[in-house]
Every structure is written in C-alpha cells, then in structure tokens.
Design a protein around this motif. Structure first.
Motif, PDB file in Angstrom:
ATOM      1  N   VAL A   1       0.967  -1.140  -0.072  1.00 18.55           N
ATOM      2  CA  VAL A   1       0.020  -0.044  -0.070  1.00 18.55           C
ATOM      3  C   VAL A   1       0.804   1.226   0.093  1.00 18.55           C
ATOM      4  CG1 VAL A   1      -1.953  -0.959   0.938  1.00 18.55           C
ATOM      5  CG2 VAL A   1      -0.330  -0.276   2.613  1.00 18.55           C
ATOM      6  N   ILE A   2       1.914   1.309  -0.607  1.00 17.91           N
ATOM      7  CA  ILE A   2       2.879   2.312  -0.842  1.00 17.91           C
ATOM      8  C   ILE A   2       2.062   3.459  -1.565  1.00 17.91           C
ATOM      9  CG2 ILE A   2       5.006   3.151  -1.724  1.00 17.91           C
ATOM     10  CD1 ILE A   2       6.216   0.624  -1.853  1.00 17.91           C
ATOM     11  N   GLU A   3       2.222   4.764  -1.019  1.00 19.40           N
ATOM     12  CA  GLU A   3       1.492   5.831  -1.627  1.00 19.40           C
ATOM     13  C   GLU A   3       2.334   6.885  -2.196  1.00 19.40           C
ATOM     14  OE1 GLU A   3      -1.556   7.700   0.813  1.00 19.40           O
ATOM     15  OE2 GLU A   3      -1.606   6.036   2.075  1.00 19.40           O
ATOM     16  N   TYR A   4       1.998   7.019  -3.671  1.00 14.47           N
ATOM     17  CA  TYR A   4       2.846   8.011  -4.216  1.00 14.47           C
ATOM     18  C   TYR A   4       2.322   9.295  -3.584  1.00 14.47           C
ATOM     19  CZ  TYR A   4       4.421  11.380  -7.516  1.00 14.47           C
ATOM     20  OH  TYR A   4       5.129  12.585  -8.032  1.00 14.47           O
ATOM     21  N   GLY A   5       3.373  10.412  -3.413  1.00 17.20           N
ATOM     22  CA  GLY A   5       3.246  11.377  -2.827  1.00 17.20           C
ATOM     23  C   GLY A   5       4.396  12.266  -2.247  1.00 17.20           C
ATOM     24  N   PRO A   6       4.328  13.607  -1.558  1.00 17.69           N
ATOM     25  CA  PRO A   6       5.374  14.128  -0.866  1.00 17.69           C
ATOM     26  C   PRO A   6       6.052  13.393  -0.083  1.00 17.69           C
ATOM     27  CG  PRO A   6       3.091  15.758  -1.246  1.00 17.69           C
ATOM     28  CD  PRO A   6       2.999  14.165  -1.373  1.00 17.69           C
ATOM     29  N   ALA A   7       5.576  12.379   0.951  1.00 17.63           N
ATOM     30  CA  ALA A   7       6.096  11.726   1.803  1.00 17.63           C
ATOM     31  C   ALA A   7       7.038  10.766   1.150  1.00 17.63           C
ATOM     32  CB  ALA A   7       5.021  11.000   2.794  1.00 17.63           C
ATOM     33  N   LEU A   8       6.736  10.052   0.319  1.00 14.59           N
ATOM     34  CA  LEU A   8       7.406   9.140  -0.450  1.00 14.59           C
ATOM     35  C   LEU A   8       8.709   9.727  -1.205  1.00 14.59           C
ATOM     36  CD1 LEU A   8       8.153   6.055  -1.218  1.00 14.59           C
ATOM     37  CD2 LEU A   8       6.549   6.493  -3.400  1.00 14.59           C
ATOM     38  N   ARG A   9       8.290  10.787  -1.942  1.00 12.38           N
ATOM     39  CA  ARG A   9       9.332  11.809  -2.633  1.00 12.38           C
ATOM     40  C   ARG A   9      10.435  12.153  -1.732  1.00 12.38           C
ATOM     41  NH1 ARG A   9       6.092  15.948  -5.365  1.00 12.38           N
ATOM     42  NH2 ARG A   9       8.049  17.045  -5.648  1.00 12.38           N
ATOM     43  N   ARG A  10       9.920  12.559  -0.585  1.00 12.62           N
ATOM     44  CA  ARG A  10      10.940  13.083   0.450  1.00 12.62           C
ATOM     45  C   ARG A  10      11.648  12.176   0.962  1.00 12.62           C
ATOM     46  NH1 ARG A  10       7.402  14.802   4.439  1.00 12.62           N
ATOM     47  NH2 ARG A  10       7.545  12.692   5.360  1.00 12.62           N
ATOM     48  N   ASP A  11      11.352  10.926   1.347  1.00 16.18           N
ATOM     49  CA  ASP A  11      12.218   9.999   1.825  1.00 16.18           C
ATOM     50  C   ASP A  11      13.077   9.396   0.784  1.00 16.18           C
ATOM     51  OD1 ASP A  11      10.926   9.792   4.155  1.00 16.18           O
ATOM     52  OD2 ASP A  11       9.874   8.041   3.855  1.00 16.18           O
ATOM     53  N   ILE A  12      12.757   9.357  -0.417  1.00 20.21           N
ATOM     54  CA  ILE A  12      13.749   8.861  -1.615  1.00 20.21           C
ATOM     55  C   ILE A  12      14.692  10.349  -1.744  1.00 20.21           C
ATOM     56  CG2 ILE A  12      14.000   8.337  -3.987  1.00 20.21           C
ATOM     57  CD1 ILE A  12      11.165   7.017  -3.714  1.00 20.21           C
ATOM     58  N   ALA A  13      14.006  11.298  -1.896  1.00 17.48           N
ATOM     59  CA  ALA A  13      15.320  12.600  -2.064  1.00 17.48           C
ATOM     60  C   ALA A  13      16.224  12.231  -0.998  1.00 17.48           C
ATOM     61  CB  ALA A  13      14.385  13.613  -2.026  1.00 17.48           C
ATOM     62  N   ALA A  14      15.736  12.049   0.201  1.00 14.88           N
ATOM     63  CA  ALA A  14      16.837  12.088   1.536  1.00 14.88           C
ATOM     64  C   ALA A  14      17.880  10.968   1.381  1.00 14.88           C
ATOM     65  CB  ALA A  14      15.968  11.818   2.778  1.00 14.88           C
ATOM     66  N   ALA A  15      17.365   9.763   0.798  1.00 12.93           N
ATOM     67  CA  ALA A  15      18.158   8.819   0.536  1.00 12.93           C
ATOM     68  C   ALA A  15      19.199   9.250  -0.606  1.00 12.93           C
ATOM     69  CB  ALA A  15      17.479   7.405   0.189  1.00 12.93           C
ATOM     70  N   ILE A  16      18.808  10.067  -1.651  1.00 13.88           N
ATOM     71  CA  ILE A  16      19.684  10.408  -2.671  1.00 13.88           C
ATOM     72  C   ILE A  16      20.780  11.595  -2.055  1.00 13.88           C
ATOM     73  CG2 ILE A  16      19.771  11.788  -4.844  1.00 13.88           C
ATOM     74  CD1 ILE A  16      16.911  10.425  -5.462  1.00 13.88           C
ATOM     75  N   ARG A  17      20.190  12.299  -1.231  1.00 11.84           N
ATOM     76  CA  ARG A  17      20.982  13.295  -0.585  1.00 11.84           C
ATOM     77  C   ARG A  17      22.244  12.509   0.504  1.00 11.84           C
ATOM     78  NH1 ARG A  17      18.294  18.920   1.288  1.00 11.84           N
ATOM     79  NH2 ARG A  17      16.949  19.328  -0.621  1.00 11.84           N
ATOM     80  N   ARG A  18      21.855  11.374   0.748  1.00 15.69           N
ATOM     81  CA  ARG A  18      22.804  10.921   1.607  1.00 15.69           C
ATOM     82  C   ARG A  18      23.860  10.349   0.637  1.00 15.69           C
ATOM     83  NH1 ARG A  18      18.231   9.050   4.451  1.00 15.69           N
ATOM     84  NH2 ARG A  18      18.332   6.960   3.251  1.00 15.69           N
ATOM     85  N   HIS A  19      23.479   9.648  -0.154  1.00 16.73           N
ATOM     86  CA  HIS A  19      24.335   8.720  -1.177  1.00 16.73           C
ATOM     87  C   HIS A  19      24.909   9.520  -2.202  1.00 16.73           C
ATOM     88  CE1 HIS A  19      23.374   5.116   1.193  1.00 16.73           C
ATOM     89  NE2 HIS A  19      22.149   5.504   1.266  1.00 16.73           N
TER      90      HIS A  19
END
Length: 250
Positions: A96-114
């Motif tokens: 039940v993953i939801e597309y939206g700002p929360a998911l984009r934020r978590d992935i953007a955070a991972a991109i910033r980390r790596h």
C-alpha cells in the motif's frame, strides 16, 4: 547474427562512480538487474540499495512480523553476492505504498545521503509490456524516484532535509528504469549472469512460495531467457536493459 531491422540498444554510460538503486521490495532488483550491478561493482563502482518496504506482505504463508526480517536477511545476502554492502529500508508498508510528498521526501533524502550520479529504479508504468498489470507499489516507487532525483537538488523542496544535515545533491545525471517495455540502453550480462542467478536464489523463501519448480531451474530459465531475448537488440550479447532518462543538464 543480429537482425539489422531490430532497433539496437545503446551501451549504458560508464563515466560515473556512484549509483543508488531504489525499488519497492526485496527481490525487485534481482529479477533482471543484478547482472548489470555485478559488472559495475567489478569495475570498482559503488552501488547502494534502498528498499522502500521490507516485503512483509509478499509470502502468503508467513505473517508480516515473521516475513519482514526473513526477507530483509535474504535481501542483504542477495546484495552481497553482486558486491553491494549498503542496503537500507525505508519502512513504508508493503502493498500500500502511496505516491506523494512523503515518499518523494524519503527517496530524496536517500539520494542526498548517497550522492549518486546514476539512480536506478523499476518499471513505473501501469503494465509490463502492455500485457501484465503492474503493481501499485512499483508504479508509486518508480514515479517517486524519477521525481526525487530533481527534488534532491532543490533546497526549497523538503527544506527539513537541509535542517537535518542533508545538503542538496544536484549531481544525479541519469535515472535508469529496469524492466521497461521501452528500453533505450543495455549492459552486457555475460560476466555477471552467474552471480545474478546466485543473487536471486538468495530469495529462496520467496521463490519457494512463488513456484513449485526447482528454484535454480526456475531462476536460470527466467534470467537467462530474458537476457538472451534482450540480446537481440544488443549485438547478440545477453543483456540487461534500461530506459535511460538523462537529467536536462546532464
């Protein structure tokens, strides 16, 4: 011999050092992408994995609280086979993953980390080749990853990430979509295929719940068959295909 009437795929870019693969579930990368990842790590490139869920809803005979740690363990073992030691889980709920700002934020955070130059994800379209319906999780994560590649470089989108010490990263040059029905590029799977087979076999609990066939027979037929078919568009060499989206300024 390659049919000259078949549109040939271009080789994937090689002028990069760090990649980040973002997918929904354990095993998503192993169903066709691992041979490419093995060849990249062999060449000294760094690849990290981010899994949006732990795949806890993936085995009907196991309740989520038992399934999640098992599938996490299988994923870490699977990644190690192809030279990947960094595996992170975002703990969104499987199925039940939801597309939206929360998911984009978590992935953007991972991109910033790596801080990758290349981001890899899975087919974000409604179907697999216009035949089989894709899952909502794959669609949501694929779309969010494409968006997050830009979000990660904009300090005014999700400013809380900067406050947490994650500075903007505008260095993503490409997003490569595996499993696309519209591939543009490919990687020779020859050298990485045996490790790709072993990598998928690490998901033994999942595979044994999925099919009654011998796991190794099933895995070899699946991976080698797809690689050979893709090779018809890559000079006759077995291949892993990607739809490559360059960033506008790459």
């Amino acid at each position: 011999m390659t049919d000259p009437l078949i549109t040939q795929l271009s080789p994937m870019p090689e002028d990069w050092q760090r990649a980040l693969a973002v997918v929904a579930h354990p095993d998503d990368l192993e169903y066709g992408c691992s041979a490419a990842i093995a060849s990249w790590t062999d060449a000294g490139r760094e690849v990290a994995y981010v899994l949006v869920t732990r795949g806890e809803a993936g085995i009907d005979t196991l309740p989520p609280e038992e399934c999640a740690p098992l599938r996490e363990q299988e994923q870490r073992a699977s990644a190690a086979v192809v030279g990947v030691s960094t595996v992170e889980f975002l703990d969104h709920r499987d199925g039940v993953i939801e597309y939206g700002p929360a998911l984009r934020r978590d992935i953007a955070a991972a991109i910033r980390r790596h801080r990758p130059e290349l981001v890899i994800t899975l087919n974000h379209r409604d179907t697999w080749g216009g035949t089989h319906w894709n899952t909502p999780d794959h669609v949501a994560v694929g779309r969010a990853t494409l968006d997050a590649a830009a979000d990660a470089g904009n300090r005014w989108i999700f400013p809380e990430l900067t406050e947490q010490g994650l500075e903007p990263w505008d260095g993503v040059r490409w997003v490569a979509v595996a499993g696309s029905s519209s591939p543009t590029h490919a990687v020779d799977a020859t050298d990485g295929m045996e490790r790709a087979v072993r990598s998928l076999l690490e998901h033994r609990a999942y595979i044994e719940a999925l099919t009654d066939r011998d796991p190794e027979e099933y895995v070899r037929e699946f991976l080698i068959g797809f690689a050979r078919e893709a090779g018809k568009r890559f000079g006759g060499r077995p291949a892993v295909t990607f739809e490559l989206f360059p960033r506008a300024w790459a």
